[in-house]
Design a protein around this motif. Sequence first.
Motif, PDB file in Angstrom:
ATOM      1  N   GLY A  13       0.839  -1.199   0.000  1.00 36.96           N
ATOM      2  CA  GLY A  13       0.000   0.000   0.000  1.00 36.96           C
ATOM      3  C   GLY A  13       0.867   1.239   0.000  1.00 36.96           C
ATOM      4  O   GLY A  13       2.093   1.165   0.119  1.00 36.96           O
ATOM      5  N   THR A  17      -0.079   4.618   5.170  1.00 34.66           N
ATOM      6  CA  THR A  17      -1.296   3.835   5.402  1.00 34.66           C
ATOM      7  C   THR A  17      -1.220   2.979   6.662  1.00 34.66           C
ATOM      8  O   THR A  17      -2.238   2.456   7.101  1.00 34.66           O
ATOM      9  CB  THR A  17      -1.619   2.934   4.193  1.00 34.66           C
ATOM     10  OG1 THR A  17      -0.495   2.087   3.929  1.00 34.66           O
ATOM     11  CG2 THR A  17      -1.942   3.761   2.958  1.00 34.66           C
ATOM     12  N   LYS A  19       1.162   0.304   7.130  1.00 35.77           N
ATOM     13  CA  LYS A  19       1.571  -1.073   6.797  1.00 35.77           C
ATOM     14  C   LYS A  19       2.460  -1.676   7.867  1.00 35.77           C
ATOM     15  O   LYS A  19       2.225  -2.798   8.326  1.00 35.77           O
ATOM     16  CB  LYS A  19       2.320  -1.092   5.450  1.00 35.77           C
ATOM     17  CG  LYS A  19       1.548  -0.577   4.277  1.00 35.77           C
ATOM     18  CD  LYS A  19       2.379  -0.594   3.013  1.00 35.77           C
ATOM     19  CE  LYS A  19       3.598   0.299   3.038  1.00 35.77           C
ATOM     20  NZ  LYS A  19       3.286   1.749   3.100  1.00 35.77           N
ATOM     21  N   ALA A 131      -5.295   0.099   2.786  1.00 38.16           N
ATOM     22  CA  ALA A 131      -5.872   1.266   2.120  1.00 38.16           C
ATOM     23  C   ALA A 131      -6.179   2.374   3.115  1.00 38.16           C
ATOM     24  O   ALA A 131      -6.514   2.114   4.277  1.00 38.16           O
ATOM     25  CB  ALA A 131      -7.146   0.855   1.384  1.00 38.16           C
ATOM     26  N   LEU A 132      -6.049   3.587   2.619  1.00 37.01           N
ATOM     27  CA  LEU A 132      -6.350   4.761   3.428  1.00 37.01           C
ATOM     28  C   LEU A 132      -6.626   5.908   2.472  1.00 37.01           C
ATOM     29  O   LEU A 132      -5.950   6.053   1.446  1.00 37.01           O
ATOM     30  CB  LEU A 132      -5.145   5.089   4.315  1.00 37.01           C
ATOM     31  CG  LEU A 132      -5.351   6.034   5.491  1.00 37.01           C
ATOM     32  CD1 LEU A 132      -6.343   5.458   6.496  1.00 37.01           C
ATOM     33  CD2 LEU A 132      -4.026   6.310   6.184  1.00 37.01           C
ATOM     34  N   GLU A 134      -6.473   9.360   0.695  1.00 33.13           N
ATOM     35  CA  GLU A 134      -5.261  10.139   0.418  1.00 33.13           C
ATOM     36  C   GLU A 134      -5.036  11.259   1.426  1.00 33.13           C
ATOM     37  O   GLU A 134      -3.906  11.453   1.909  1.00 33.13           O
ATOM     38  CB  GLU A 134      -5.334  10.733  -0.993  1.00 33.13           C
ATOM     39  CG  GLU A 134      -4.132  11.571  -1.340  1.00 33.13           C
ATOM     40  CD  GLU A 134      -4.278  12.323  -2.650  1.00 33.13           C
ATOM     41  OE1 GLU A 134      -3.634  13.381  -2.781  1.00 33.13           O
ATOM     42  OE2 GLU A 134      -5.020  11.869  -3.534  1.00 33.13           O
ATOM     43  N   ALA A 137      -3.876   9.771   4.670  1.00 28.73           N
ATOM     44  CA  ALA A 137      -2.505   9.271   4.526  1.00 28.73           C
ATOM     45  C   ALA A 137      -1.506  10.422   4.589  1.00 28.73           C
ATOM     46  O   ALA A 137      -0.496  10.346   5.290  1.00 28.73           O
ATOM     47  CB  ALA A 137      -2.363   8.509   3.210  1.00 28.73           C
ATOM     48  N   ARG A 163      -0.447   7.212  -7.245  1.00 28.61           N
ATOM     49  CA  ARG A 163      -1.216   6.417  -6.269  1.00 28.61           C
ATOM     50  C   ARG A 163      -2.173   5.497  -7.021  1.00 28.61           C
ATOM     51  O   ARG A 163      -2.948   5.936  -7.850  1.00 28.61           O
ATOM     52  CB  ARG A 163      -1.983   7.336  -5.313  1.00 28.61           C
ATOM     53  CG  ARG A 163      -1.100   7.926  -4.233  1.00 28.61           C
ATOM     54  CD  ARG A 163      -1.891   8.832  -3.311  1.00 28.61           C
ATOM     55  NE  ARG A 163      -3.009   8.165  -2.675  1.00 28.61           N
ATOM     56  CZ  ARG A 163      -2.979   7.591  -1.474  1.00 28.61           C
ATOM     57  NH1 ARG A 163      -1.863   7.597  -0.774  1.00 28.61           N
ATOM     58  NH2 ARG A 163      -4.049   7.013  -0.970  1.00 28.61           N
ATOM     59  N   ASP A 165      -5.111   2.570  -6.795  1.00 30.44           N
ATOM     60  CA  ASP A 165      -6.150   2.006  -5.942  1.00 30.44           C
ATOM     61  C   ASP A 165      -6.702   0.769  -6.634  1.00 30.44           C
ATOM     62  O   ASP A 165      -7.536   0.864  -7.527  1.00 30.44           O
ATOM     63  CB  ASP A 165      -7.261   3.029  -5.708  1.00 30.44           C
ATOM     64  CG  ASP A 165      -8.286   2.547  -4.700  1.00 30.44           C
ATOM     65  OD1 ASP A 165      -7.979   1.601  -3.941  1.00 30.44           O
ATOM     66  OD2 ASP A 165      -9.393   3.106  -4.665  1.00 30.44           O
ATOM     67  N   ASP A 178      -9.009  -1.636   5.022  1.00 30.32           N
ATOM     68  CA  ASP A 178      -9.144  -0.192   5.256  1.00 30.32           C
ATOM     69  C   ASP A 178      -8.605   0.099   6.658  1.00 30.32           C
ATOM     70  O   ASP A 178      -9.149  -0.383   7.652  1.00 30.32           O
ATOM     71  CB  ASP A 178     -10.608   0.215   5.138  1.00 30.32           C
ATOM     72  CG  ASP A 178     -10.804   1.721   5.302  1.00 30.32           C
ATOM     73  OD1 ASP A 178      -9.960   2.385   5.932  1.00 30.32           O
ATOM     74  OD2 ASP A 178     -11.833   2.231   4.802  1.00 30.32           O
ATOM     75  N   ASN A 179      -7.546   0.887   6.708  1.00 30.50           N
ATOM     76  CA  ASN A 179      -6.864   1.140   7.984  1.00 30.50           C
ATOM     77  C   ASN A 179      -7.206   2.505   8.572  1.00 30.50           C
ATOM     78  O   ASN A 179      -6.426   3.082   9.315  1.00 30.50           O
ATOM     79  CB  ASN A 179      -5.347   1.005   7.783  1.00 30.50           C
ATOM     80  CG  ASN A 179      -4.627   0.676   9.079  1.00 30.50           C
ATOM     81  OD1 ASN A 179      -5.215   0.145  10.010  1.00 30.50           O
ATOM     82  ND2 ASN A 179      -3.348   0.998   9.137  1.00 30.50           N
ATOM     83  N   THR A 180      -8.381   3.015   8.220  1.00 35.59           N
ATOM     84  CA  THR A 180      -8.787   4.328   8.738  1.00 35.59           C
ATOM     85  C   THR A 180      -8.988   4.271  10.245  1.00 35.59           C
ATOM     86  O   THR A 180      -8.541   5.150  10.977  1.00 35.59           O
ATOM     87  CB  THR A 180     -10.091   4.796   8.054  1.00 35.59           C
ATOM     88  OG1 THR A 180      -9.886   4.786   6.638  1.00 35.59           O
ATOM     89  CG2 THR A 180     -10.461   6.199   8.496  1.00 35.59           C
TER      90      THR A 180
END
Length: 195
Positions: A13, A17, A19, A131-132, A134, A137, A163, A165, A178-180
Amino acid sequence: MSASAPRLIVFAGHAGTGKSTLARIAIPRLHAATGESFCMLDKDTVYGAFSSKVMGLLTGDPDDRDSPTYLENLRDQEYSGLLDIARENIALGVNVVLVGPFSREVKSRRMFDARALGMPEDTPIRVVWVALDEAEAKRRIVARGDHRDRYKLEHWDEYRKRRFDPNPVEFPELIRYDNTHRDPARFEALLAALR
Protein backbone atom coordinates in the motif's frame (compact mmCIF):
# COMPACT_ATOMS: atom_id res chain seq x y z
CA MET A 1 9.32 -25.67 10.71
CA SER A 2 5.65 -26.05 9.82
CA ALA A 3 4.33 -29.12 8.05
CA SER A 4 2.87 -26.97 5.29
CA ALA A 5 4.85 -24.86 2.84
CA PRO A 6 6.10 -21.60 4.39
CA ARG A 7 3.96 -18.59 3.54
CA LEU A 8 4.75 -15.24 2.01
CA ILE A 9 2.58 -12.49 3.49
CA VAL A 10 2.82 -9.01 2.02
CA PHE A 11 1.56 -5.80 3.58
CA ALA A 12 1.43 -3.46 0.58
CA GLY A 13 0.00 0.00 0.00
CA HIS A 14 0.97 3.62 -0.25
CA ALA A 15 2.99 5.71 2.20
CA GLY A 16 1.31 6.59 5.47
CA THR A 17 -1.30 3.83 5.40
CA GLY A 18 0.10 2.03 8.46
CA LYS A 19 1.57 -1.07 6.80
CA SER A 20 4.46 -1.48 9.23
CA THR A 21 2.33 -0.92 12.32
CA LEU A 22 -0.29 -3.39 11.11
CA ALA A 23 2.37 -6.03 10.36
CA ARG A 24 3.97 -5.57 13.79
CA ILE A 25 0.60 -6.11 15.47
CA ALA A 26 -0.30 -9.08 13.25
CA ILE A 27 2.92 -11.10 13.51
CA PRO A 28 2.80 -11.95 17.26
CA ARG A 29 -0.84 -12.89 16.87
CA LEU A 30 -0.06 -15.13 13.88
CA HIS A 31 2.81 -16.72 15.81
CA ALA A 32 0.54 -17.39 18.81
CA ALA A 33 -2.20 -18.86 16.62
CA THR A 34 0.04 -21.09 14.48
CA GLY A 35 3.16 -21.74 16.57
CA GLU A 36 5.18 -20.85 13.46
CA SER A 37 8.02 -18.37 13.06
CA PHE A 38 7.68 -15.26 10.91
CA CYS A 39 10.52 -13.15 9.55
CA MET A 40 9.52 -9.52 8.99
CA LEU A 41 11.29 -7.61 6.24
CA ASP A 42 10.28 -3.95 6.10
CA LYS A 43 11.69 -2.15 3.07
CA ASP A 44 12.44 1.00 5.07
CA THR A 45 14.32 -0.96 7.74
CA VAL A 46 16.27 -3.15 5.31
CA TYR A 47 17.25 -0.37 2.89
CA GLY A 48 16.78 2.90 4.81
CA ALA A 49 20.41 3.74 5.65
CA PHE A 50 21.74 2.24 2.40
CA SER A 51 19.34 4.21 0.22
CA SER A 52 20.05 7.42 2.15
CA LYS A 53 23.75 7.01 1.42
CA VAL A 54 23.23 6.21 -2.27
CA MET A 55 20.73 9.03 -2.87
CA GLY A 56 22.99 11.46 -1.05
CA LEU A 57 25.77 10.51 -3.47
CA LEU A 58 23.51 10.56 -6.55
CA THR A 59 21.44 13.67 -5.92
CA GLY A 60 22.83 15.34 -2.81
CA ASP A 61 19.54 14.57 -1.04
CA PRO A 62 19.72 11.57 1.30
CA ASP A 63 15.99 11.91 2.06
CA ASP A 64 14.91 11.46 -1.58
CA ARG A 65 12.77 8.33 -1.99
CA ASP A 66 10.51 9.50 -4.77
CA SER A 67 12.37 11.42 -7.46
CA PRO A 68 12.80 10.07 -10.99
CA THR A 69 16.45 9.37 -10.09
CA TYR A 70 15.39 7.12 -7.19
CA LEU A 71 12.57 5.46 -9.13
CA GLU A 72 14.78 4.71 -12.14
CA ASN A 73 18.01 3.71 -10.39
CA LEU A 74 17.31 2.31 -6.94
CA ARG A 75 13.67 1.39 -6.43
CA ASP A 76 13.64 -1.93 -8.32
CA GLN A 77 16.94 -3.03 -6.78
CA GLU A 78 15.53 -2.56 -3.28
CA TYR A 79 12.50 -4.70 -4.10
CA SER A 80 14.62 -7.33 -5.80
CA GLY A 81 16.85 -7.55 -2.73
CA LEU A 82 13.85 -7.90 -0.41
CA LEU A 83 12.52 -10.75 -2.52
CA ASP A 84 15.96 -12.42 -2.51
CA ILE A 85 16.05 -12.34 1.31
CA ALA A 86 12.45 -13.59 1.46
CA ARG A 87 13.31 -16.46 -0.91
CA GLU A 88 16.25 -17.55 1.27
CA ASN A 89 14.06 -17.60 4.39
CA ILE A 90 11.24 -19.48 2.67
CA ALA A 91 13.76 -22.05 1.42
CA LEU A 92 14.74 -22.54 5.08
CA GLY A 93 11.11 -23.13 6.05
CA VAL A 94 10.49 -19.72 7.61
CA ASN A 95 7.31 -17.74 6.89
CA VAL A 96 8.09 -14.24 5.59
CA VAL A 97 6.18 -11.00 6.04
CA LEU A 98 7.20 -8.30 3.56
CA VAL A 99 6.29 -4.66 4.16
CA GLY A 100 6.52 -2.03 1.46
CA PRO A 101 4.46 -0.23 -1.15
CA PHE A 102 4.81 -2.97 -3.82
CA SER A 103 2.37 -1.03 -6.02
CA ARG A 104 4.12 -1.93 -9.29
CA GLU A 105 4.30 -5.58 -8.31
CA VAL A 106 0.61 -5.69 -7.38
CA LYS A 107 -0.47 -3.74 -10.47
CA SER A 108 1.45 -6.09 -12.77
CA ARG A 109 0.06 -9.10 -10.82
CA ARG A 110 3.62 -10.34 -10.24
CA MET A 111 3.03 -10.28 -6.48
CA PHE A 112 0.50 -13.11 -6.75
CA ASP A 113 2.74 -15.46 -8.74
CA ALA A 114 5.25 -17.49 -6.71
CA ARG A 115 7.16 -18.49 -9.82
CA ALA A 116 7.44 -14.86 -11.05
CA LEU A 117 8.81 -13.91 -7.63
CA GLY A 118 11.35 -16.74 -7.76
CA MET A 119 9.70 -18.52 -4.83
CA PRO A 120 8.99 -22.27 -4.69
CA GLU A 121 5.83 -22.92 -6.71
CA ASP A 122 3.92 -24.22 -3.68
CA THR A 123 4.49 -21.02 -1.67
CA PRO A 124 1.14 -19.73 -0.42
CA ILE A 125 1.02 -15.96 -0.97
CA ARG A 126 -1.30 -13.55 0.82
CA VAL A 127 -1.18 -9.91 -0.21
CA VAL A 128 -2.86 -7.35 2.05
CA TRP A 129 -3.51 -3.98 0.43
CA VAL A 130 -3.57 -1.50 3.31
CA ALA A 131 -5.87 1.27 2.12
CA LEU A 132 -6.35 4.76 3.43
CA ASP A 133 -7.91 7.90 2.01
CA GLU A 134 -5.26 10.14 0.42
CA ALA A 135 -5.92 13.13 2.70
CA GLU A 136 -5.66 10.96 5.82
CA ALA A 137 -2.51 9.27 4.53
CA LYS A 138 -0.91 12.67 3.92
CA ARG A 139 -1.95 13.83 7.40
CA ARG A 140 -0.32 10.75 8.95
CA ILE A 141 2.85 11.23 6.87
CA VAL A 142 3.14 14.81 8.11
CA ALA A 143 2.44 13.72 11.71
CA ARG A 144 5.10 11.01 11.77
CA GLY A 145 7.80 13.52 10.77
CA ASP A 146 10.06 11.02 8.98
CA HIS A 147 12.83 12.81 7.05
CA ARG A 148 12.47 10.26 4.23
CA ASP A 149 9.02 11.68 3.45
CA ARG A 150 10.30 15.20 2.80
CA TYR A 151 10.73 14.81 -0.97
CA LYS A 152 7.31 13.17 -1.31
CA LEU A 153 5.60 15.95 0.64
CA GLU A 154 7.38 18.68 -1.31
CA HIS A 155 6.29 17.03 -4.59
CA TRP A 156 2.89 15.73 -3.48
CA ASP A 157 1.09 16.56 -6.74
CA GLU A 158 3.54 14.40 -8.65
CA TYR A 159 3.43 11.60 -6.08
CA ARG A 160 -0.36 11.48 -5.95
CA LYS A 161 -0.55 10.80 -9.70
CA ARG A 162 1.14 7.45 -9.07
CA ARG A 163 -1.22 6.42 -6.27
CA PHE A 164 -2.84 3.19 -7.37
CA ASP A 165 -6.15 2.01 -5.94
CA PRO A 166 -6.63 -1.64 -6.95
CA ASN A 167 -10.17 -2.46 -7.99
CA PRO A 168 -11.41 -5.49 -5.97
CA VAL A 169 -13.08 -6.89 -9.10
CA GLU A 170 -9.78 -6.84 -11.03
CA PHE A 171 -7.73 -8.07 -8.05
CA PRO A 172 -9.95 -10.61 -6.26
CA GLU A 173 -6.94 -12.32 -4.64
CA LEU A 174 -5.97 -9.09 -2.87
CA ILE A 175 -6.99 -8.81 0.79
CA ARG A 176 -8.10 -5.20 1.05
CA TYR A 177 -7.83 -3.70 4.54
CA ASP A 178 -9.14 -0.19 5.26
CA ASN A 179 -6.86 1.14 7.98
CA THR A 180 -8.79 4.33 8.74
CA HIS A 181 -9.97 3.07 12.15
CA ARG A 182 -8.93 0.15 14.31
CA ASP A 183 -11.77 -2.35 14.22
CA PRO A 184 -11.15 -5.52 16.27
CA ALA A 185 -13.61 -7.64 14.26
CA ARG A 186 -12.06 -6.64 10.93
CA PHE A 187 -8.58 -7.27 12.32
CA GLU A 188 -9.58 -10.76 13.48
CA ALA A 189 -10.97 -11.46 10.00
CA LEU A 190 -7.67 -10.31 8.52
CA LEU A 191 -5.68 -12.63 10.79
CA ALA A 192 -7.92 -15.55 9.84
CA ALA A 193 -7.30 -14.83 6.15
CA LEU A 194 -3.52 -14.86 6.72
CA ARG A 195 -3.32 -18.18 8.60
